[in-house]
Design a protein around this motif. Structure first.
Motif, PDB file in Angstrom:
ATOM      1  N   ALA A 175       0.859  -1.190   0.000  1.00 39.91           N
ATOM      2  CA  ALA A 175       0.000   0.000   0.000  1.00 39.91           C
ATOM      3  C   ALA A 175       0.892   1.235   0.000  1.00 39.91           C
ATOM      4  O   ALA A 175       1.282   1.744   1.053  1.00 39.91           O
ATOM      5  N   ILE A 176       1.245   1.706  -1.187  1.00 44.43           N
ATOM      6  CA  ILE A 176       2.112   2.877  -1.330  1.00 44.43           C
ATOM      7  C   ILE A 176       1.236   4.096  -1.597  1.00 44.43           C
ATOM      8  O   ILE A 176       0.626   4.212  -2.659  1.00 44.43           O
ATOM      9  N   ILE A 177       1.169   4.985  -0.620  1.00 43.39           N
ATOM     10  CA  ILE A 177       0.331   6.189  -0.739  1.00 43.39           C
ATOM     11  C   ILE A 177       1.135   7.386  -0.251  1.00 43.39           C
ATOM     12  O   ILE A 177       1.531   7.447   0.917  1.00 43.39           O
ATOM     13  N   PHE A 178       1.383   8.332  -1.153  1.00 41.43           N
ATOM     14  CA  PHE A 178       2.134   9.528  -0.795  1.00 41.43           C
ATOM     15  C   PHE A 178       1.176  10.674  -0.488  1.00 41.43           C
ATOM     16  O   PHE A 178       0.449  11.142  -1.362  1.00 41.43           O
ATOM     17  N   ASP A 179       1.177  11.110   0.774  1.00 45.96           N
ATOM     18  CA  ASP A 179       0.406  12.287   1.184  1.00 45.96           C
ATOM     19  C   ASP A 179       1.367  13.458   1.384  1.00 45.96           C
ATOM     20  O   ASP A 179       2.569  13.280   1.566  1.00 45.96           O
ATOM     21  N   ARG A 180       0.819  14.683   1.351  1.00 41.35           N
ATOM     22  CA  ARG A 180       1.632  15.877   1.592  1.00 41.35           C
ATOM     23  C   ARG A 180       1.222  16.508   2.917  1.00 41.35           C
ATOM     24  O   ARG A 180       0.029  16.628   3.210  1.00 41.35           O
ATOM     25  N   GLU A 181       2.209  16.909   3.710  1.00 44.11           N
ATOM     26  CA  GLU A 181       1.906  17.609   4.959  1.00 44.11           C
ATOM     27  C   GLU A 181       1.264  18.952   4.683  1.00 44.11           C
ATOM     28  O   GLU A 181       0.383  19.403   5.417  1.00 44.11           O
ATOM     29  N   ARG A 182       1.714  19.597   3.606  1.00 43.33           N
ATOM     30  CA  ARG A 182       1.096  20.839   3.165  1.00 43.33           C
ATOM     31  C   ARG A 182       1.289  20.983   1.662  1.00 43.33           C
ATOM     32  O   ARG A 182       2.188  20.382   1.077  1.00 43.33           O
ATOM     33  N   GLU A 183       0.468  21.792   1.045  1.00 39.75           N
ATOM     34  CA  GLU A 183       0.584  22.049  -0.382  1.00 39.75           C
ATOM     35  C   GLU A 183       1.654  23.109  -0.620  1.00 39.75           C
ATOM     36  O   GLU A 183       1.749  24.099   0.108  1.00 39.75           O
ATOM     37  N   ALA A 184       2.470  22.892  -1.640  1.00 38.24           N
ATOM     38  CA  ALA A 184       3.517  23.864  -1.967  1.00 38.24           C
ATOM     39  C   ALA A 184       2.925  25.063  -2.694  1.00 38.24           C
ATOM     40  O   ALA A 184       1.851  24.984  -3.304  1.00 38.24           O
ATOM     41  N   GLY A 185       3.642  26.195  -2.623  1.00 32.70           N
ATOM     42  CA  GLY A 185       3.251  27.380  -3.390  1.00 32.70           C
ATOM     43  C   GLY A 185       3.658  27.240  -4.846  1.00 32.70           C
ATOM     44  O   GLY A 185       4.036  26.163  -5.309  1.00 32.70           O
ATOM     45  N   ASP A 186       3.615  28.346  -5.572  1.00 33.46           N
ATOM     46  CA  ASP A 186       3.912  28.298  -6.998  1.00 33.46           C
ATOM     47  C   ASP A 186       5.406  28.151  -7.286  1.00 33.46           C
ATOM     48  O   ASP A 186       5.790  27.633  -8.326  1.00 33.46           O
ATOM     49  N   LEU A 210       2.303   7.249  -7.792  1.00 32.88           N
ATOM     50  CA  LEU A 210       2.855   8.481  -8.368  1.00 32.88           C
ATOM     51  C   LEU A 210       1.886   9.121  -9.357  1.00 32.88           C
ATOM     52  O   LEU A 210       1.823  10.349  -9.466  1.00 32.88           O
ATOM     53  N   LYS A 211       1.132   8.315 -10.066  1.00 31.77           N
ATOM     54  CA  LYS A 211       0.119   8.862 -10.971  1.00 31.77           C
ATOM     55  C   LYS A 211      -0.922   9.666 -10.189  1.00 31.77           C
ATOM     56  O   LYS A 211      -1.416  10.690 -10.655  1.00 31.77           O
ATOM     57  N   ASN A 212      -1.218   9.213  -8.965  1.00 36.85           N
ATOM     58  CA  ASN A 212      -2.244   9.863  -8.148  1.00 36.85           C
ATOM     59  C   ASN A 212      -1.701  10.976  -7.247  1.00 36.85           C
ATOM     60  O   ASN A 212      -2.482  11.736  -6.661  1.00 36.85           O
ATOM     61  N   PHE A 213      -0.376  11.083  -7.121  1.00 36.66           N
ATOM     62  CA  PHE A 213       0.236  12.071  -6.224  1.00 36.66           C
ATOM     63  C   PHE A 213      -0.018  13.484  -6.738  1.00 36.66           C
ATOM     64  O   PHE A 213       0.174  13.777  -7.919  1.00 36.66           O
ATOM     65  N   LYS A 214      -0.436  14.375  -5.849  1.00 38.22           N
ATOM     66  CA  LYS A 214      -0.806  15.744  -6.243  1.00 38.22           C
ATOM     67  C   LYS A 214       0.372  16.715  -6.213  1.00 38.22           C
ATOM     68  O   LYS A 214       0.243  17.857  -6.644  1.00 38.22           O
TER      69      LYS A 214
END
Length: 542
Positions: A304-315, A482-486
């Protein structure tokens, strides 16, 4: 052509194969798949006679010649590159040696024997052996200037190509290859795909490269439950059909006619997508006979490989200005790289020289100094890096639980129950979570590194050859994650399917400059203008 009868293999109490019966016929390419430890390489070694089964036997049709991709890269160190390739046709090479020995000690008595051998040599197309071997080497990227170099002087990655040429030489009746695409670049893999696609004899191959298996295979041999079952079609067809079988098994209350309809729709979809004309007729015949009970769910386990982000990056992600790097001996790896990375970019960083891509990652991660230029990360970014060489992470003899705890961010994450649950999802279940990290296999280390990356929850992922050592199940799960990683991804891989399905931008590093295009991988590799540009950048024909 080649058959296996009642073959069983047992190591101690462990039964690897149990009464396997299978036949491999001419004109087909069989991809052998199975989970790590299932016995894929052992099966190939049994076919080639390198090891004996516990019981049963292997039968090669009389008069047929088998060729094997050599795994011992130092076996021919005293021979020249060209001579090593010709050795691939053992009967031909033996006759050549006999003729040379007789000429070295020439007498009138030897003349008749030399004449007889020369007739045999001509019948085997021996007079063209050196030119045929040279052509194979050139197609595999071995320059003519190296053909008379001894194998002991060759770079290890070039040795792999010479040994591949050796296996292909002389049109063997049965060709056996274990991971033939390892250490090959995309262009060479593409050449090999076309070569095997048009090969008229029998090919049996183990590979973790899904695109390669899809391109060359007419059949898949699945090792599972101690058996080897053959299925018509390529890897994708096998994977989709096993997933369909798993879904149908889970739907016990589904009516038989509904299952049959679902199967028929599945078959029609794949029949319309037969990639190679020589496979089309036989594939459709096989599909027309397929029944629901013929397709079986796999016992494979997917992490179960799921990459979440602690926060969204800026531009602002990463800005690179005029970056250059060279090797320790001063050879230019890449130069003049300018890059403005945008949020959400998924970039395949490629090069014919793996030292260039590794130097790039080491520089942007602050592990290596650039020759020239500078870079700046956006203040809202957080980075996580999977290096090609991860050995420095596994020096201490601690349990996997304690190893992973190093990257925990909260008290909850430091708890053993949390860490063991996390590791369980990455296929380290039960007592496996307590074994020492110093005894892990290559694939297990990569799964640990992926666990570390998931714990860090970065919004920028950097991956240098991440699929090395992973089995097909882990590669598939990783690919989908990786396809699903935002977030943003920079990665280098020799897995064609991985590159094609993840990347939306390609950056190629060369000693004469860099190419940067917002294209898919297939678009990039097939673009005529880019091909011409790449040829100039490397100063060799592509």
């Amino acid at each position: 052509m080649l058959s296996v009868s009642n073959l069983s293999v047992q190591f101690g109490k462990r039964v690897l194969f149990d009464e396997v019966n299978v036949s491999f016929t001419q004109g087909n390419c069989y991809g052998v798949i199975g989970a790590n430890g299932a016995g894929k390489s052992t099966f190939l070694r049994i076919l080639s006679g390198q090891i004996e089964p516990t019981s049963g036997h292997v039968h090669l049709e009389p008069g047929k010649r088998m060729s094997i991709l050599e795994q011992d890269h130092n076996a021919y160190d005293t021979a020249t590159v060209l001579e090593t390739v010709v050795m691939g046709n053992t009967p031909l090479f033996k006759i050549k040696q006999e003729i040379d020995a007789l000429y070295a000690d020439y007498t009138d008595e030897n003349a008749d024997k030399i004449g007889e051998l020369q007739v045999q040599f001509e019948e085997m197309n021996g007079w063209n052996a050196d030119s045929d071997a040279a052509a194979l080497l050139s197609n595999l990227g071995i320059n003519e200037t190296l053909h008379y170099t001894t194998m002991g002087e060759m770079d290890s990655k070039l040795k792999v190509r010479v040994l591949l040429a050796q296996a292909l030489f002389g049109n063997p009746d049965v060709l056996i290859m274990d991971e033939p695409t390892n250490d090959l670049d995309y262009d060479t893999i593409s050449w090999l795909e076309h070569f095997i696609g048009g090969y008229e004899n029998t090919v049996i191959v183990v590979s973790h490269d899904r695109h390669f298996l899809d391109s060359v295979c007419t059949h898949i041999g699945d090792i599972d439950f101690g058996k080897l079952n053959l299925y018509s079609g390529n890897y994708t067809f096998w994977y989709e059909s096993s997933q369909l079988a798993a879904r149908q098994r889970a739907q016990q209350n589904k009516k038989a006619e509904e299952k049959a309809k679902e199967l028929q729709e599945f078959i029609m979809r794949f029949s319309a997508n037969v990639a190679k004309s020589k496979q089309a007729t036989s594939r459709k015949k096989m599909l027309s006979k397929l029944k629901v009970e013929d397709i079986k769910p796999s016992s494979r386990r997917y992490p179960a490989i799921i990459f979440d982000r602690e926060r969204e990056a800026g531009d602002q992600i990463l800005n690179i200005n005029d970056l250059s790097a060279s090797s320790e001996d001063g050879e230019v790896l890449f130069k003049g790289l300018n890059l403005n990375l945008a949020k959400g970019d998924k970039v395949a960083v490629i090069s014919k020289d793996s030292r260039a891509t590794t130097a790039f990652y080491e520089i942007v991660n602050g592990r290596k100094r650039a020759d020239n230029g500078d870079l700046q990360w956006g203040i809202t970014t957080s980075q996580s890096y999977l290096p090609a060489d991860n050995s420095s992470y596994f020096n201490q003899a601690v349990s996997l639980v304690d190893w992973l705890r190093q990257w925990a961010k909260t008290e909850e994450e430091r708890e053993e129950v949390y860490l063991r649950g996390f590791l369980g999802k990455m296929l380290f279940s039960g007592e496996e979570a307590l074994k020492k990290c110093t005894v892990l296999s290559g694939g297990e280390k990569v799964r640990c590194m992926l666990s570390r990356m998931m714990m860090l929850r970065a919004n920028v992922l950097m991956l240098d050859e991440p699929t090395n050592h992973l089995d097909l199940e882990s590669i598939t799960a990783f690919n989908n994650s990786l396809k699903n990683f935002k977030g943003t991804v920079l990665f280098t891989t020799h897995d064609h399917e991985f590159a094609q399905t993840v990347a939306d931008r390609i950056i190629e590093l060369t000693p004469k400059g860099n190419i940067d295009r917002h294209l898919t991988f297939d678009e990039y590799m097939s673009d005529k203008g880019i091909k011409e540009l790449r040829a100039k950048m490397y100063a060799v024909p592509v």
